[in-house]
Scaffold this motif. Structure first.
Motif, mmCIF file in Angstrom:
data_model
loop_
_atom_site.group_PDB
_atom_site.id
_atom_site.type_symbol
_atom_site.label_atom_id
_atom_site.label_comp_id
_atom_site.label_asym_id
_atom_site.label_seq_id
_atom_site.Cartn_x
_atom_site.Cartn_y
_atom_site.Cartn_z
ATOM 1 N N GLY A 59 -22.018 4.793 -62.268
ATOM 2 C CA GLY A 59 -21.807 5.996 -63.062
ATOM 3 C C GLY A 59 -22.458 7.215 -62.438
ATOM 4 O O GLY A 59 -21.865 8.298 -62.377
ATOM 5 N N LEU A 60 -23.695 7.061 -61.931
ATOM 6 C CA LEU A 60 -24.391 8.187 -61.318
ATOM 7 C C LEU A 60 -23.752 8.608 -60.005
ATOM 8 O O LEU A 60 -23.707 9.801 -59.675
ATOM 9 N N ALA A 61 -23.260 7.633 -59.244
ATOM 10 C CA ALA A 61 -22.707 7.948 -57.918
ATOM 11 C C ALA A 61 -21.263 8.424 -57.979
ATOM 12 O O ALA A 61 -20.842 9.238 -57.144
ATOM 13 N N ARG A 62 -20.502 7.921 -58.941
ATOM 14 C CA ARG A 62 -19.069 8.203 -58.959
ATOM 15 C C ARG A 62 -18.651 9.221 -60.008
ATOM 16 O O ARG A 62 -17.631 9.903 -59.849
ATOM 17 N N PHE A 94 -34.816 -0.255 -60.682
ATOM 18 C CA PHE A 94 -34.862 -0.774 -59.319
ATOM 19 C C PHE A 94 -33.494 -1.283 -58.881
ATOM 20 O O PHE A 94 -33.079 -1.071 -57.738
ATOM 21 N N VAL A 95 -32.792 -1.960 -59.777
ATOM 22 C CA VAL A 95 -31.447 -2.440 -59.452
ATOM 23 C C VAL A 95 -30.527 -1.265 -59.160
ATOM 24 O O VAL A 95 -29.754 -1.283 -58.194
ATOM 25 N N ALA A 96 -30.603 -0.228 -59.983
ATOM 26 C CA ALA A 96 -29.760 0.950 -59.778
ATOM 27 C C ALA A 96 -30.043 1.595 -58.426
ATOM 28 O O ALA A 96 -29.118 2.034 -57.728
ATOM 29 N N LEU A 109 -23.826 1.713 -52.428
ATOM 30 C CA LEU A 109 -22.690 2.574 -52.723
ATOM 31 C C LEU A 109 -22.528 3.683 -51.692
ATOM 32 O O LEU A 109 -21.403 4.116 -51.402
ATOM 33 N N ALA A 110 -23.657 4.142 -51.143
ATOM 34 C CA ALA A 110 -23.596 5.216 -50.156
ATOM 35 C C ALA A 110 -22.814 4.808 -48.917
ATOM 36 O O ALA A 110 -22.206 5.657 -48.249
ATOM 37 N N GLY A 111 -22.812 3.511 -48.608
ATOM 38 C CA GLY A 111 -22.078 3.039 -47.434
ATOM 39 C C GLY A 111 -20.752 2.386 -47.761
ATOM 40 O O GLY A 111 -20.103 1.832 -46.866
ATOM 41 N N ALA A 112 -20.343 2.417 -49.027
ATOM 42 C CA ALA A 112 -19.080 1.791 -49.425
ATOM 43 C C ALA A 112 -17.896 2.645 -48.994
ATOM 44 O O ALA A 112 -17.987 3.873 -48.895
ATOM 45 N N ASP A 113 -16.766 1.999 -48.736
ATOM 46 C CA ASP A 113 -15.545 2.682 -48.309
ATOM 47 C C ASP A 113 -14.779 3.160 -49.539
ATOM 48 O O ASP A 113 -14.124 2.371 -50.217
ATOM 49 N N THR A 114 -14.859 4.461 -49.813
ATOM 50 C CA THR A 114 -14.177 5.006 -50.994
ATOM 51 C C THR A 114 -12.666 5.064 -50.819
ATOM 52 O O THR A 114 -11.936 5.168 -51.805
ATOM 53 N N GLN A 141 -17.514 -5.006 -52.816
ATOM 54 C CA GLN A 141 -18.262 -4.233 -51.819
ATOM 55 C C GLN A 141 -19.747 -4.126 -52.173
ATOM 56 O O GLN A 141 -20.603 -4.066 -51.291
ATOM 57 N N LEU A 142 -20.014 -4.115 -53.476
ATOM 58 C CA LEU A 142 -21.393 -3.967 -53.932
ATOM 59 C C LEU A 142 -22.132 -5.292 -54.050
ATOM 60 O O LEU A 142 -23.332 -5.293 -54.343
ATOM 61 N N ALA A 143 -21.432 -6.404 -53.865
ATOM 62 C CA ALA A 143 -22.016 -7.721 -54.114
ATOM 63 C C ALA A 143 -23.359 -7.950 -53.403
ATOM 64 O O ALA A 143 -24.323 -8.409 -54.028
#
Length: 261
Positions: A84-87, A140-142, A149-154, A178-180
């Motif tokens: 939610g924060l990133a997207r 911490f998880v977030a 997420l910063a390196g995920a392929d949008t 991708q986040l797994a």
């Protein structure tokens, strides 16, 4: 330019200062004698004493239940919070508020939760500790998932939406895989944090069913024994294993996008 060897002295001195007490603790857990300070020979008897100690056994069961439950809650909510924060937001204020439980002093967070539980008349027990641990572990998880997420392929998410997939389908089939690695690393970190957390649990637990760190505290009040050293050595092994596994998963997750490029 050649570096002076004197620069390595404070480097190694810091490592010795940090890890020498831990090494001594582990060595003394194998002490054959009853002294926690004088090594009298190698023995595994104190690990056997732990297996027969009912207080330690019950505390370990309570700690594992709290850690498992809080990890599940923190992982689910932390992952959704990171996405939610990133997207869907672009607010530094919300970022700061979301990560605040991770930087707040444990005493402040513990007292605040105790007051809050009292205001809503929530009965203290293992459930209250689970919610408290989930609260601070979620931050911490977030943080870990946001790094992933910063390196995920949008572009894959955009292609999924262009082909008619809904937000839920895109999240489950594209974003989540991708986040797994980051999610698993965050979950291991949350489990480790809950496993040996003392201050927040001390303020938010009732009189019954103490967690293992609280049991250790009650034992240490009467002096350190080789049995406590053995218990601490086991907790160190579990914590180190979880942290190393989390780091390996994070590195694997960082290499995957590069391999795809």
């Amino acid at each position: 330019m050649r570096r002076s060897k004197l620069l390595y002295i404070p480097f190694w001195a810091s490592y010795v200062f940090l890890y020498l007490p831990i090494a001594v603790l582990v060595v003394m857990s194998f002490n054959a004698g009853e002294s926690a300070y004088t090594f009298e020979g190698f023995s595994l008897k104190w690990y056997g004493e732990l297996a027969g100690d009912e207080r330690v056994r019950d505390g370990l069961i309570n700690t594992l239940m709290v850690a498992a439950a809080s990890t599940v809650i923190a992982t689910v909510l932390g992952t959704l919070l990171a996405v939610g924060l990133a997207r869907h937001t672009n607010s530094k204020l919300l970022d700061s508020v979301a990560l605040m439980p991770a930087v707040l002093p444990d005493v402040v967070l513990g007292i605040g939760l105790l007051v809050f539980y009292g205001m809503i008349q929530f009965t203290l027990g293992l459930y209250s500790v689970v919610l408290a641990h989930a609260l601070f572990a979620m931050a911490f998880v977030a943080a870990v998932v946001r790094t992933r997420l910063a390196g995920a392929d949008t572009s894959l998410e955009e292609a999924s939406r262009d082909l008619g997939a809904g937000p839920v389908t895109t999240f489950m089939k594209i974003t989540l895989p991708q986040l797994a690695p980051g999610i698993v690393a965050g979950a291991l970190l949350a489990f480790t944090l809950s496993l040996d957390e003392f201050v927040i649990a001390f303020f938010t637990i009732g009189n019954d069913d103490p967690t293992l760190p609280i049991v250790i505290y009650s034992m240490v009040r009467f002096g350190v024994t080789p049995e406590i050293n053995a218990l601490a050595a086991i907790l160190l092994l579990v914590s180190f294993t979880a942290v190393i596994a989390g780091q390996r998963l994070t590195k694997i997750g960082e290499r995957e996008p590069r391999a795809q490029d």
